[in-house]
Design an enzyme around this catalytic site. Structure first.
Site, PDB file in Angstrom:
ATOM      1  N   LYS A 117       0.842  -1.199   0.000  1.00  0.00           N
ATOM      2  CA  LYS A 117       0.000   0.000   0.000  1.00  0.00           C
ATOM      3  C   LYS A 117       0.881   1.253   0.000  1.00  0.00           C
ATOM      4  O   LYS A 117       0.701   2.155  -0.796  1.00  0.00           O
ATOM      5  CB  LYS A 117      -0.919  -0.034   1.230  1.00  0.00           C
ATOM      6  N   GLU A 131      10.499  -4.666   4.430  1.00  0.00           N
ATOM      7  CA  GLU A 131      10.560  -6.084   4.054  1.00  0.00           C
ATOM      8  C   GLU A 131      10.250  -6.248   2.568  1.00  0.00           C
ATOM      9  O   GLU A 131      10.952  -6.950   1.827  1.00  0.00           O
ATOM     10  CB  GLU A 131       9.548  -6.903   4.868  1.00  0.00           C
ATOM     11  N   GLY A 148      -4.825  -1.785   4.961  1.00  0.00           N
ATOM     12  CA  GLY A 148      -4.037  -2.922   4.478  1.00  0.00           C
ATOM     13  C   GLY A 148      -4.724  -4.262   4.748  1.00  0.00           C
ATOM     14  O   GLY A 148      -4.821  -5.128   3.883  1.00  0.00           O
ATOM     15  N   ARG A 149      -5.253  -4.417   5.968  1.00  0.00           N
ATOM     16  CA  ARG A 149      -5.854  -5.708   6.332  1.00  0.00           C
ATOM     17  C   ARG A 149      -7.256  -5.882   5.766  1.00  0.00           C
ATOM     18  O   ARG A 149      -7.895  -6.894   6.003  1.00  0.00           O
ATOM     19  CB  ARG A 149      -5.838  -5.863   7.857  1.00  0.00           C
ATOM     20  N   GLU A 190      -4.798  -6.618  14.698  1.00  0.00           N
ATOM     21  CA  GLU A 190      -4.257  -5.309  14.317  1.00  0.00           C
ATOM     22  C   GLU A 190      -5.361  -4.250  14.425  1.00  0.00           C
ATOM     23  O   GLU A 190      -5.096  -3.083  14.671  1.00  0.00           O
ATOM     24  CB  GLU A 190      -3.667  -5.350  12.892  1.00  0.00           C
ATOM     25  N   HIS A 235      -5.713 -33.245  17.552  1.00  0.00           N
ATOM     26  CA  HIS A 235      -4.642 -34.121  18.033  1.00  0.00           C
ATOM     27  C   HIS A 235      -3.476 -33.317  18.590  1.00  0.00           C
ATOM     28  O   HIS A 235      -2.374 -33.844  18.721  1.00  0.00           O
ATOM     29  CB  HIS A 235      -4.188 -35.040  16.901  1.00  0.00           C
ATOM     30  N   LYS A 264       9.419  -0.973  13.973  1.00  0.00           N
ATOM     31  CA  LYS A 264      10.020  -0.671  12.667  1.00  0.00           C
ATOM     32  C   LYS A 264      11.143   0.356  12.822  1.00  0.00           C
ATOM     33  O   LYS A 264      12.224   0.208  12.270  1.00  0.00           O
ATOM     34  CB  LYS A 264       8.965  -0.059  11.728  1.00  0.00           C
TER      35      LYS A 264
HETATM   36  O1  F6P Z   1       3.136  -2.702   9.689  1.00  0.00           O
HETATM   37  C1  F6P Z   1       1.810  -3.014   9.584  1.00  0.00           C
HETATM   38  C2  F6P Z   1       1.322  -2.774   8.193  1.00  0.00           C
HETATM   39  O2  F6P Z   1       1.220  -1.408   7.976  1.00  0.00           O
HETATM   40  C3  F6P Z   1       0.000  -3.456   7.938  1.00  0.00           C
HETATM   41  O3  F6P Z   1      -1.078  -2.761   8.412  1.00  0.00           O
HETATM   42  C4  F6P Z   1       0.036  -3.609   6.474  1.00  0.00           C
HETATM   43  O4  F6P Z   1      -0.911  -4.533   6.018  1.00  0.00           O
HETATM   44  C5  F6P Z   1       1.461  -4.065   6.278  1.00  0.00           C
HETATM   45  O5  F6P Z   1       2.201  -3.313   7.224  1.00  0.00           O
HETATM   46  C6  F6P Z   1       2.032  -3.865   4.906  1.00  0.00           C
HETATM   47  O6  F6P Z   1       1.991  -2.536   4.523  1.00  0.00           O
HETATM   48  P1  F6P Z   1       2.175  -2.111   3.017  1.00  0.00           P
HETATM   49  O7  F6P Z   1       1.068  -2.711   2.222  1.00  0.00           O
HETATM   50  O8  F6P Z   1       2.136  -0.623   3.008  1.00  0.00           O
HETATM   51  O9  F6P Z   1       3.507  -2.637   2.547  1.00  0.00           O
END
Ligand code: F6P
Length: 549
Positions: free
Chosen positions: A211, A217, A272-273, A358, A389, A513
């Site tokens: 987003k 990452e 995002g979620r 979240e 199990h 972060k």
């Molecule tokens: O760090 C949390 C977050 O902002 C989530 O809410 C989001 O889904 C994820 O990181 C990834 O964010 P992006 O889509 O901006 O890479």
């Protein structure tokens, strides 16, 4: 009332009435509730679209439900719901509208953000996605060397990974089996390594999903993926055929080196979620095709409409949200298990963890004050029967109250051979047996009647009274998946509204972060990071020694 004149949730008459009712109910037994009302098993049910929701095995009476609905009315859950659907900026800390529901609005709907109808833009992106997905599926979209794409690798994290990865698994039986799909999220290089080690770069398409397009990452993995591609293909121009971006941030996409012509857009009013039915679902759309993707959107919409229009007594997300409040706030339950009896839903609970935790993992209310009541539960679970199990022992005979949702289907997916399809009844026999055992247990007398020696009777007694919701559908189709996800989205919404928290921000993930960025030079260069606490300093030193630095 507080000093500032605002009333506190836990001091409202509705909350107090629930607390009193809880006391009066005492140790209400499910056995007794069913004895008093043998029709409870059919009476305490709802239908939402294709979902059959049975809430009869809950520690509630009609009075409990009435009081819970009063709490919802007092906290104006439906007022906030309407504000959300209208596009008001209910995400107050980020000053944003919350309009994932607009992502599945029909073409002729009007949903305005700041006076602008966003629905045409939603459908324009869906149409572009459909065109692109169709071209990848047909082989018309080729890689740089003219070979067709055989593998799609989605690089993203959190909402930009869990949604498409979960839905891809869920709908695997509908996917183009000739294509391979992989999902890379972890900044641990092993994740990308395992995803690409056996791939041919000339036949690989990377979808970089972010987003913000600033998530370290994702940007790191995407940069490594690009290097891998260019090492093999040796031409910068290859990037345009092998990389597309899904983002709200055209500037950053461009700065990364992806042509914005290869970018599929979404908007800051999509959290995002809550985003996998936006452009973030491109990998899924390539996998299942645009038509089935649209079926999934229709499924979401069925539950949106239900949530918007069903009366409180028959409103499934409201009911599920309130049942969660009942256990969380009036029974001290700390967690909530979601237990799908479908192998295809193997990532469903992980997806819900982000959606729920979240969203509602907050201790500060919408008014900026610390709340005095419990908010979001720990959400956990894996598909049955594996869990049976492993950890079900604790649910059955542990000391904790763990409300659980059981999700099952009447039919296995069509693709299974007759022999494997025949296993479905055994799977579902387990499904029904578990909720039965959890609810009704086994009394000491029943154990004795089986001839169990007296000293073993306590060990073999099941107290029961463990509450569960059973959600049944005919089959796990794209529409049913959309319905399930929307059901949980709105359930989480209801709880956030009752607890008076902003379910749409996630400031709690920011500190880690920032600190990671600060600590990294200490690891790589042994840099003296100012302000590093003694514990972390010692750990960093141990790490460097173990790493041989
Ligand atoms: O760090 C949390 C977050 O902002 C989530 O809410 C989001 O889904 C994820 O990181 C990834 O964010 P992006 O889509 O901006 O890479």
């Amino acid at each position: 009332m507080n000093a500032d004149g605002r009333s506190r949730l836990d001091q409202t008459p509705e909350w107090n009435a629930l607390a009193k009712h809880r006391e009066e109910l005492g140790e209400v037994r499910l056995r007794d509730l069913f004895e008093a009302d043998p029709d409870r098993g059919t009476g305490y049910t709802l239908r939402v679209g294709d979902l059959y929701v049975d809430y009869s095995k809950h520690l509630v009476t009609d009075e409990t439900l009435r009081l819970l609905r009063e709490l919802a009315a007092a906290t104006d859950v439906f007022g906030l719901r309407d504000a959300m659907f209208r596009g008001e900026r209910i995400n107050i800390t980020e000053d944003r509208a919350v309009l994932h529901t607009a992502l599945r609005a029909p073409r002729d709907a009007v949903v305005e953000v700041d006076g602008e109808n966003v629905v045409p833009a939603v459908h324009a992106v869906l149409d572009r996605m459909a065109d692109f997905a169709g071209r990848v599926r047909s082989g018309e979209w080729t890689g740089h060397t003219g070979r067709r794409i055989r593998t799609v690798v989605n690089i993203g994290i959190g909402g930009s990974d869990l949604g498409p990865a979960m839905a891809y698994e869920a709908l695997r039986a509908c996917t183009a089996r000739e294509l391979t799909f992989r999902f890379v999220s972890n900044v641990d290089g092993a994740d990308l390594h395992e995803a690409i080690r056996d791939l041919d770069p000339a036949e690989t398409l990377f979808i970089v999903a972010s987003k913000t397009f600033t998530t370290i990452e994702t940007v790191t993995n995407a940069t490594s993926a690009r290097a891998w591609l260019l090492d093999a293909l040796g031409d910068e121009k290859a990037v345009a055929r092998h990389f597309v971006a899904l983002s709200t941030n055209a500037e950053k996409v461009s700065a990364f080196g992806i042509d914005t012509a290869n970018m599929f857009e979404f908007w800051d009013w999509v959290g995002g979620r809550y985003s996998y039915d936006s452009a973030i679902g491109l990998s899924l759309m390539i996998a299942i095709g645009p038509d089935r993707f649209r079926e999934m959107l229709n499924g979401f919409r069925i539950v949106d409409d239900h949530f918007r229009t069903a009366p409180p007594e028959a409103n499934a997300p409201l009911l599920m949200g309130l049942l969660g409040v009942w256990y969380n706030n009036f029974h001290d339950a700390q967690s909530h298990a979601v237990l799908p009896y479908s192998h295809y839903l193997s990532k469903f609970t992980a997806y819900l963890q982000q959606l729920d935790m979240e969203s509602n993992g907050k201790y500060v209310g919408r008014d900026g004050r610390e709340v005095d009541w419990q908010t979001g539960p720990v959400v956990w679970g894996t598909p049955g029967t594996n869990g049976q199990h492993a950890y079900y022992q604790l649910i059955h005979q542990g000391t904790k109250l763990i409300p659980a949702d059981f999700i099952g289907f009447a039919r296995p997916v069509e693709e299974l051979s007759d022999r494997l399809a025949a296993q479905h009844d055994l799977l579902m026999a387990n499904f029904f047996a578990q909720t039965q055992a959890l609810a009704f247990g086994k009394t000491p007398d029943e154990v004795r009647a089986e001839g169990v020696p007296e000293e073993l009777v306590p060990h073999k007694t099941f107290q029961g009274n463990h509450p569960t919701t059973t959600i049944l559908a005919t089959e796990l189709t794209p529409s049913v998946l959309g319905q399930l996800v929307a059901l949980y989205e709105h359930k989480v919404f209801v709880q956030g509204a009752v607890w008076n928290i902003d379910s749409f921000d996630q400031w709690g993930v920011e500190l880690g972060k920032v600190l990671a960025k600060r600590v990294e030079p200490a690891l790589t260069e042994g840099a003296d990071v100012p302000g590093l606490d003694p514990s972390t300093k010692a750990l960093v030193a141990a790490y460097r020694e173990l790493r041989g630095r």
